[in-house]
Motif scaffolding. Structure first.
Motif, PDB file in Angstrom:
ATOM      1  N   CYS A   1      -3.438   8.414   0.370  1.00  0.00           N
ATOM      2  CA  CYS A   1      -3.173   7.091   0.850  1.00  0.00           C
ATOM      3  C   CYS A   1      -1.820   6.752   1.494  1.00  0.00           C
ATOM      4  O   CYS A   1      -1.904   5.984   2.411  1.00  0.00           O
TER       5      CYS A   1
ATOM      6  N   ASN B   1      -5.811   4.500  -5.234  1.00  0.00           N
ATOM      7  CA  ASN B   1      -4.803   5.604  -5.708  1.00  0.00           C
ATOM      8  C   ASN B   1      -5.471   6.370  -6.366  1.00  0.00           C
ATOM      9  O   ASN B   1      -5.615   7.865  -6.400  1.00  0.00           O
TER      10      ASN B   1
ATOM     11  N   SER C   1       1.324   3.889  -3.374  1.00  0.00           N
ATOM     12  CA  SER C   1       0.672   5.114  -3.010  1.00  0.00           C
ATOM     13  C   SER C   1       1.891   6.164  -3.247  1.00  0.00           C
ATOM     14  O   SER C   1       1.706   7.038  -3.817  1.00  0.00           O
TER      15      SER C   1
ATOM     16  N   LYS D   1       0.843  -1.105   0.042  1.00  0.00           N
ATOM     17  CA  LYS D   1       0.010  -0.044  -0.104  1.00  0.00           C
ATOM     18  C   LYS D   1       0.840   1.302  -0.202  1.00  0.00           C
ATOM     19  O   LYS D   1       0.403   2.228  -0.822  1.00  0.00           O
TER      20      LYS D   1
END
Length: 144
Positions: free
Chosen positions: A51, A133, A43, A39
């Motif tokens: 994010c 995103n 991001s 993640k």
């Protein structure tokens, strides 16, 4: 800066479909660390401030170190990441930058250290954060 549109309010059915993917990813056997690295790194590449803010906070809360979070965009140049994390990060970068395609070397390296189901879940996790995103960037979601 102001959020452009609240997709969850305007198109709740579509938003719930994306949320369903996120719920699926959370139900998998992917480690918390692997989810967080995917993640954060995707991001960073996509430049989604909302994010990055959210997922670095979650990673810290789950026990991720500041050192690894700060070095994540230069992971290749540090000794801080394991072989499986390096394979996942390389795959995350190539899936996120999909116009360059996913190389055989990157895929083979991931398949070497991850079993088939885990690899499938990693790929789905990468795809899912890329959806988030794109929502965050397009609608200009603002970090808390």
């Amino acid at each position: 800066m102001e959020t452009r549109i609240k997709i969850d309010k305007v198109e709740p059915t579509g938003y719930q479909a994306v949320l369903g993917m996120e719920k699926f990813i959370e139900s998998t056997n992917l480690s918390r660390t692997h989810k967080d690295l995917i993640k954060i790194r995707a991001s960073q590449i996509n430049g989604c401030a909302f994010c990055i803010d959210m997922h670095t906070k979650e990673a810290r809360k789950a026990g991720e170190t500041e050192q690894r979070i700060y070095a994540l965009n230069a992971w290749r140049d540090t000794p801080f990441f394991s072989e499986d994390e390096r394979a996942i990060l390389a795959l995350t970068e190539e899936v996120t930058l999909i116009s360059k395609h996913v190389s055989d070397d990157t895929y083979t390296a991931a398949a070497k250290v991850l079993d088939e189901k885990y690899l499938a879940d990693v790929i789905l996790a990468i795809i899912t954060i890329n959806i988030w995103n794109r929502i965050g960037i397009t609608t200009q979601l603002i970090p808390a």
